[in-house]
Design an enzyme around this catalytic site. Structure first.
Site, PDB file in Angstrom:
ATOM      1  N   CYS A 380       0.841  -1.198   0.000  1.00 47.19           N
ATOM      2  CA  CYS A 380       0.000   0.000   0.000  1.00 47.19           C
ATOM      3  C   CYS A 380       0.882   1.255   0.000  1.00 47.19           C
ATOM      4  O   CYS A 380       1.488   1.556  -1.018  1.00 47.19           O
ATOM      5  CB  CYS A 380      -0.992  -0.043   1.149  1.00 47.19           C
ATOM      6  SG  CYS A 380      -2.481   0.882   0.778  1.00 47.19           S
ATOM      7  N   HIS A 514      -3.690  -5.066   0.608  1.00 48.03           N
ATOM      8  CA  HIS A 514      -3.102  -5.612   1.840  1.00 48.03           C
ATOM      9  C   HIS A 514      -3.173  -7.140   1.835  1.00 48.03           C
ATOM     10  O   HIS A 514      -4.111  -7.715   2.392  1.00 48.03           O
ATOM     11  CB  HIS A 514      -3.833  -5.050   3.061  1.00 48.03           C
ATOM     12  CG  HIS A 514      -3.547  -3.616   3.309  1.00 48.03           C
ATOM     13  ND1 HIS A 514      -2.442  -3.207   4.014  1.00 48.03           N
ATOM     14  CD2 HIS A 514      -4.202  -2.495   2.930  1.00 48.03           C
ATOM     15  CE1 HIS A 514      -2.438  -1.875   4.067  1.00 48.03           C
ATOM     16  NE2 HIS A 514      -3.488  -1.425   3.414  1.00 48.03           N
ATOM     17  N   GLU A 516      -1.564  -9.198   3.513  1.00 48.12           N
ATOM     18  CA  GLU A 516      -1.411  -9.797   4.842  1.00 48.12           C
ATOM     19  C   GLU A 516      -2.754 -10.167   5.472  1.00 48.12           C
ATOM     20  O   GLU A 516      -2.819 -11.054   6.322  1.00 48.12           O
ATOM     21  CB  GLU A 516      -0.626  -8.845   5.765  1.00 48.12           C
ATOM     22  CG  GLU A 516      -1.353  -7.578   6.198  1.00 48.12           C
ATOM     23  CD  GLU A 516      -1.202  -6.402   5.226  1.00 48.12           C
ATOM     24  OE1 GLU A 516      -0.943  -6.660   4.035  1.00 48.12           O
ATOM     25  OE2 GLU A 516      -1.361  -5.246   5.657  1.00 48.12           O
TER      26      GLU A 516
HETATM   27  N1  GLN Z   1      -1.969   6.722   2.792  1.00 46.21           N
HETATM   28  C1  GLN Z   1      -2.067   5.970   1.594  1.00 46.21           C
HETATM   29  C2  GLN Z   1      -3.437   6.123   0.958  1.00 46.21           C
HETATM   30  O1  GLN Z   1      -4.356   6.533   1.580  1.00 46.21           O
HETATM   31  C3  GLN Z   1      -1.756   4.509   1.842  1.00 46.21           C
HETATM   32  C4  GLN Z   1      -2.738   3.843   2.747  1.00 46.21           C
HETATM   33  C5  GLN Z   1      -2.258   2.507   3.240  1.00 46.21           C
HETATM   34  O2  GLN Z   1      -1.072   2.223   3.233  1.00 46.21           O
HETATM   35  N2  GLN Z   1      -3.169   1.683   3.750  1.00 46.21           N
HETATM   36  O3  GLN Z   1      -3.586   5.806  -0.194  1.00 46.21           O
END
Ligand code: GLN
Length: 542
Positions: A380, A514, A516
């Protein structure tokens, strides 16, 4: 017939109610039963989505896009049953629904009260969508005696009358502390906590006693007598070397047998625990170690990255090695050459995160991994940082950054305002409400034939869970690809980059989702298995 097991906690918090519930769920499942786990959280936030990871730990996201408590992650990791929106509820959610109904006039002018309106709403949540299930395990957050927990305890008290004793059981998790000066284990805190429970009308059926040493028969009998439970229903829950040992230990202590007897279930075949034995064997008897640096922001509180650290354990299980995790605050790399700390690590992982602080340090870590051919896994925000790094240093885009931060000139990562989910177009606005404005939940992603991502997953289309506001700006795809960053996973409409990789690197992968959240000890996520495999190769190089 669906049976309901309520898991409450006493004495102190943090005894691991979530883990206890998940492990019991796994044991019942190992007997062939269909189970589902749910959590009732007494706090007033509508969901944990807007709560700080420092206070509340990770936000666990479900396929259907709910932002939930990290205990739902334990449930899913232990049972493999995908959690849903309808498996997690808070006081805030219950009240906001009730108040909205009251404003609409649904109560026809009646007085709206905790009993019956709030308790009815809680009961409705507990029993909803349970067709075809044998057991529903419901964990009540907090500790007995908390003011905000009262409506939940009252609701589960009523449920025994509504559903009958043959369909309900109460499990109470307590602490049996050892007092060194007396050289004794103390049962009084448990007695008091059960007394508290009984004062609100709940007589527990089973006591699960956390303790750092074996509980002698005398103490067990004493607790049974004073707390009005059968001696065999006092189950010791001792500290273990790996959380994945918990189902095996509970079974040894007879926990699942007592539960089945309580429900009058006889002649149930013994559970098949082979898979848990294999997992524990691999965790406790690894054939080697790899060192993984996690360059993040909330590194002071491990719970903030719960699913991530478990997924790395699973990657270790897949490769029969232990993944030794080195937590590093990204800000360090803003003032210090990464070589001092990253030299010698076998893999670098930059996890998800929000806000600008530490991002230049994450970019420095990505650069270091790319230039030195160290396996890099960006999740992410970790992917976004890798893309910004590649834009600046490979593609020559000066001032490349993210519109989430102040320091950008060119938004290589930017806020998407419109995207497709199924047949629906979803929209969000800059500066809108912080709660509920993210791309959340499972989205499909197509993998590029011939790419590393396609080889790792072994399929053409995957579904992974998202939680972010910003996206890689598709306008830079061609330029970045010419510079050596391959966009190997895309949304089916080709508008959203979901995976990037560097083909000319031993293992450099960034994912917008994600992974994970979907990893399990008995089914390690392919990306984590592959990342740890690459780290094993790296460790043999030096
Ligand atoms: N802050 C980034 C976004 O909002 C990444 C978010 C995250 O890593 N879950 O896109």
């Amino acid at each position: 017939m669906t049976r309901f097991i309520f898991v409450t906690g006493g004495v102190v918090s943090s005894l691991g109610k979530g883990l206890a519930s998940a492990a019991l769920g796994a044991l019942l499942q190992a007997r062939g039963y269909r189970v589902r786990l749910r959590k009732l959280d007494p706090y007033i936030n509508v969901d944990p989505g807007t709560m700080s990871p420092y206070q509340h730990g990770e936000v666990y996201v479900t396929d259907d896009g709910a932002e939930t408590d990290l205990d739902l992650g334990h449930y899913e990791r232990f049972t493999g049953v995908p959690a849903r929106q309808s498996d997690s509820v808070t006081t805030g959610r219950i009240y906001s629904d009730i108040i909205a109904a009251e404003r609409r006039g649904d109560y026809l002018g009646g007085t709206v009260q905790v009993i019956p309106h709030v308790t009815d709403a809680i009961k409705k949540f507990v029993v909803a969508d349970t067709d075809g299930l044998d057991f529903v395990l419901i964990e009540i957050g907090g500790t007995v005696g908390d003011i905000e927990g009262l409506p939940f305890f009252e609701a589960i008290r009523q449920l025994r009358n509504d559903l009958g004793t043959e369909r309900t059981a109460y499990v109470h998790l307590t602490l049996v502390p050892y007092i060194p000066s007396a050289g004794e284990l103390k049962t009084k805190p448990t007695q008091h906590s059960v007394k508290e429970l009984r004062s609100i009308g709940i007589q527990p059926d089973i006591l699960l006693c956390r303790c750092d040493r074996p509980i002698p028969e005398g103490e067990r009998r004493k607790m049974a007598l004073f707390c009005n439970v059968k001696p065999e229903a006092v189950i010791p829950a001792l500290d273990v070397g790996s959380i994945y040992e918990v189902p095996l230990r509970y079974h040894q202590e007879g926990f699942d047998d007592v539960v089945l007897r309580l429900f009058g279930l006889k002649d149930v075949p013994a559970p098949n625990l082979a898979k848990w034995r294999e997992i524990v064997d691999r965790v406790l008897q690894p054939e080697g170690t790899v060192n993984i640096a996690i360059v993040g922001k909330y590194t002071g509180l491990k719970d903030a990255y719960k699913s991530l650290s478990e997924a790395l354990v699973h990657g270790g299980i897949a490769n029969r090695v232990k993944a030794e995790l080195h937590w590093m605050d990204a800000e360090i790399f803003e003032n210090e050459d990464p070589i001092h700390r990253l030299e010698g690590v076998d893999g670098i992982l930059v996890p998800g995160g929000f806000g600008e602080r530490g991002t230049e340090g994450k970019i420095a870590a990505a650069k270091w991994a790319r230039e030195r051919n160290i396996p890099y896994f960006g999740i992410c925000l970790g992917m976004q940082m890798a893309v910004i790094e590649a834009a600046r240093n490979l593609a020559g885009v000066e001032g490349a950054g993210s519109s989430e931060f102040n320091n950008y000139k060119v938004a290589v990562v930017g806020m998407m305002t419109e995207w497709q989910r199924g047949n629906q177009v979803e929209r969000r606005e800059h500066g809108g409400n912080l709660g509920g404005t993210m791309r959340l939940g499972e989205y499909p992603c197509d993998l590029l034939p011939g790419s590393k991502a396609r080889a790792i997953y072994g399929v053409d289309r995957i579904g992974e869970r998202h939680r972010h506001r910003y996206e890689i700006n598709i306008d830079y795809k061609d330029q970045l690809e010419r510079a050596g960053l391959l966009f190997s996973g895309m949304s089916p409409d080709r508008s959203l980059p979901e995976i990037v990789e560097i083909p000319d690197h031993p293992w450099f992968v960034g994912v917008q989702f994600h992974p994970e959240l979907k990893s399990k000890p008995f089914a390690p996520h392919p990306l984590f298995a592959s990342f740890i495999e690459a780290a094993v190769k790296q460790s043999r190089l030096v």
